[in-house]
Design an enzyme around this catalytic site. Structure first.
Site, short mmCIF file in Angstrom:
data_model
loop_
_atom_site.label_atom_id
_atom_site.label_comp_id
_atom_site.label_asym_id
_atom_site.label_seq_id
_atom_site.Cartn_x
_atom_site.Cartn_y
_atom_site.Cartn_z
N ARG A 36 0.62 -1.19 -0.27
CA ARG A 36 0.25 0.01 -0.06
C ARG A 36 0.89 1.20 -0.05
O ARG A 36 2.13 1.34 0.26
CB ARG A 36 -0.94 -0.17 1.19
CG ARG A 36 -1.75 -1.25 1.32
CD ARG A 36 -2.49 -1.30 2.81
NE ARG A 36 -3.32 -2.28 2.88
CZ ARG A 36 -3.10 -3.41 3.62
NH1 ARG A 36 -1.71 -3.56 3.79
NH2 ARG A 36 -4.14 -4.36 3.71
N HIS B 185 -2.26 2.59 -6.04
CA HIS B 185 -2.75 1.27 -5.84
C HIS B 185 -2.96 0.59 -7.30
O HIS B 185 -3.12 -0.81 -7.08
CB HIS B 185 -4.42 1.47 -5.19
CG HIS B 185 -4.48 0.75 -3.89
ND1 HIS B 185 -3.65 0.93 -2.87
CD2 HIS B 185 -5.47 -0.13 -3.60
CE1 HIS B 185 -3.98 0.15 -1.75
NE2 HIS B 185 -5.14 -0.62 -2.25
N ARG C 57 -0.29 -2.28 -6.86
CA ARG C 57 -0.61 -3.04 -6.00
C ARG C 57 -1.88 -4.22 -6.61
O ARG C 57 -1.58 -5.33 -6.73
CB ARG C 57 -1.21 -2.74 -4.58
CG ARG C 57 -1.88 -3.69 -3.49
CD ARG C 57 -2.28 -2.88 -2.41
NE ARG C 57 -3.00 -3.57 -1.52
CZ ARG C 57 -2.49 -4.19 -0.55
NH1 ARG C 57 -1.25 -4.50 -0.43
NH2 ARG C 57 -3.29 -5.04 0.28
N TYR D 106 -8.98 -10.46 -7.41
CA TYR D 106 -8.12 -10.67 -8.50
C TYR D 106 -8.24 -11.98 -9.27
O TYR D 106 -7.21 -12.03 -10.07
CB TYR D 106 -6.65 -10.44 -7.75
CG TYR D 106 -6.43 -9.10 -7.15
CD1 TYR D 106 -6.37 -7.97 -7.75
CD2 TYR D 106 -6.44 -9.03 -5.59
CE1 TYR D 106 -6.32 -6.71 -7.06
CE2 TYR D 106 -6.47 -7.64 -4.95
CZ TYR D 106 -6.53 -6.82 -5.90
OH TYR D 106 -6.05 -5.40 -5.29
N LYS E 295 -2.24 -2.68 7.89
CA LYS E 295 -3.08 -1.98 8.75
C LYS E 295 -3.11 -2.80 10.12
O LYS E 295 -2.95 -4.11 10.37
CB LYS E 295 -4.62 -2.42 7.84
CG LYS E 295 -4.73 -1.62 6.52
CD LYS E 295 -5.91 -1.93 5.97
CE LYS E 295 -6.21 -0.89 4.68
NZ LYS E 295 -7.50 -1.19 4.15
N HIS F 177 -3.93 -9.12 3.40
CA HIS F 177 -5.47 -9.01 3.60
C HIS F 177 -6.05 -9.76 4.79
O HIS F 177 -5.46 -11.06 4.96
CB HIS F 177 -6.18 -9.56 2.21
CG HIS F 177 -6.09 -8.67 1.23
ND1 HIS F 177 -6.38 -9.00 -0.25
CD2 HIS F 177 -6.06 -7.22 1.17
CE1 HIS F 177 -6.45 -7.98 -1.12
NE2 HIS F 177 -5.99 -6.82 -0.26
#
Length: 308
Positions: free
Chosen positions: A153, A253, A256, A288, A177, A279
């Site tokens: 990210r 992004h 990514r 994806y 995150k 994730h």
């Protein structure tokens, strides 16, 4: 917000922020979604969590539709509501999760912006500016190679430190995150670009700093010798894309998204890509796994006995 919801909401935000360790921005988004939901409920005279019915939840989603919110936005708000109601049930603030059977509205399926392998090559070649040894050019090349190599990210790219990189082992440590760390491989192209940047570019950028104490930790520095910002990364990606002649929507992004898509197309399994992307849920990664029309046609022509 009345007292019937106030305490429960406070407990919920502590739960997702502290116990689950979600990022501050994510907690803020949950807080905003739930506050709007509760405000709407109170306009209907509902002031206690256990007074909410399934119909109320469905009517709220319908109200969002009338307000012109996108399917994606409505789905996100409903996800926040589901989480809130599950927490309320766990806290015995309600006797049932009335939101559980309410499904997100279906909308047009949108896929992330993805570059082809050739377009990524053009972008990274454009970043090199013909082999220039200018410190900024070396930084931009190293930055974009790093982002495509790791699928990070933009916040992870700006936050990476020198001691997060092991060029001998071809490994980078990323802070994702919720302050969750993960290790990702660094390909040879990225390692070479970072080495060139460290050997020539970074020291020069650090010397340009007007600060009494130079930036010693950050890997990527701006032109004034400070840690590079997210906005700067956006500008670098956009400017490099223009030089490369890429007309698709381009933002940090995009690299990514391209990283994940190219891995899937190359045969990587979704679970591995999930770990590389950081994730929390494999469901997020499954976007994806889309198949391009070209791949569908090629597979059909080569596999169906009466295709030709």
């Amino acid at each position: 917000m009345t007292n019937g919801f106030t305490r429960l909401t406070e407990q919920f935000l502590v739960h997702i922020g502290v116990e689950r360790g979600l990022a501050t921005a994510t907690v803020t988004a949950y807080e905003s979604d739930i506050a709007k939901y509760i405000d709407w409920l109170e306009t209907r005279g509902i002031h206690e969590p256990d007074a909410i019915t399934k119909q109320d939840v469905e009517d709220y989603i319908a109200a969002l539709d009338q307000a012109g919110e996108s399917a994606r936005s409505k789905a996100r708000r409903l996800a926040s509501i589901h989480e809130f109601h599950r927490f309320a049930l766990g806290q015995h603030a309600v006797t049932a999760d009335v939101s559980a059977a309410v499904k997100a509205p279906k909308g047009a399926s949108t896929l992330p912006d993805v570059l082809t392998v050739d377009e990524v090559t053009r972008l990274l070649d454009a970043a090199a500016a013909g082999g220039s040894t200018d410190p900024v050019v070396l930084r931009d090349k190293a930055l974009l190679e790093f982002m495509y190599a790791t699928g990070c990210r933009v916040s992870e790219a700006t936050g990476v430190n020198l001691d997060d990189i092991d060029l001998d082992e071809h490994i980078a440590r990323l802070m994702g995150k919720g302050s969750k760390q993960r290790l990702v491989p660094l390909g040879s192209y990225a390692c070479r670009a970072i080495t060139a940047y460290l050997n020539v570019g970074r020291g020069e950028l650090e010397r340009r700093s007007s600060a009494k104490i130079p930036e010693r930790r950050a890997l990527f520095l701006n032109k004034r010798g400070k840690r590079i910002s997210r906005q700067s990364v956006w500008e670098i990606v956009k400017a490099t894309g223009e030089r490369a002649g890429i007309t698709k929507p381009l933002h940090p992004h995009t690299l990514r998204h391209s990283f994940a898509t190219h891995l899937i197309q190359g045969g990587a399994d979704v679970r591995t890509v999930q770990e590389l992307l950081g994730h929390a849920s494999v469901t997020t990664t499954q976007i994806y796994t889309h198949v391009s029309p070209e791949t569908l046609i090629e597979t059909y022509l080569t596999s169906h006995p009466r295709a030709r």
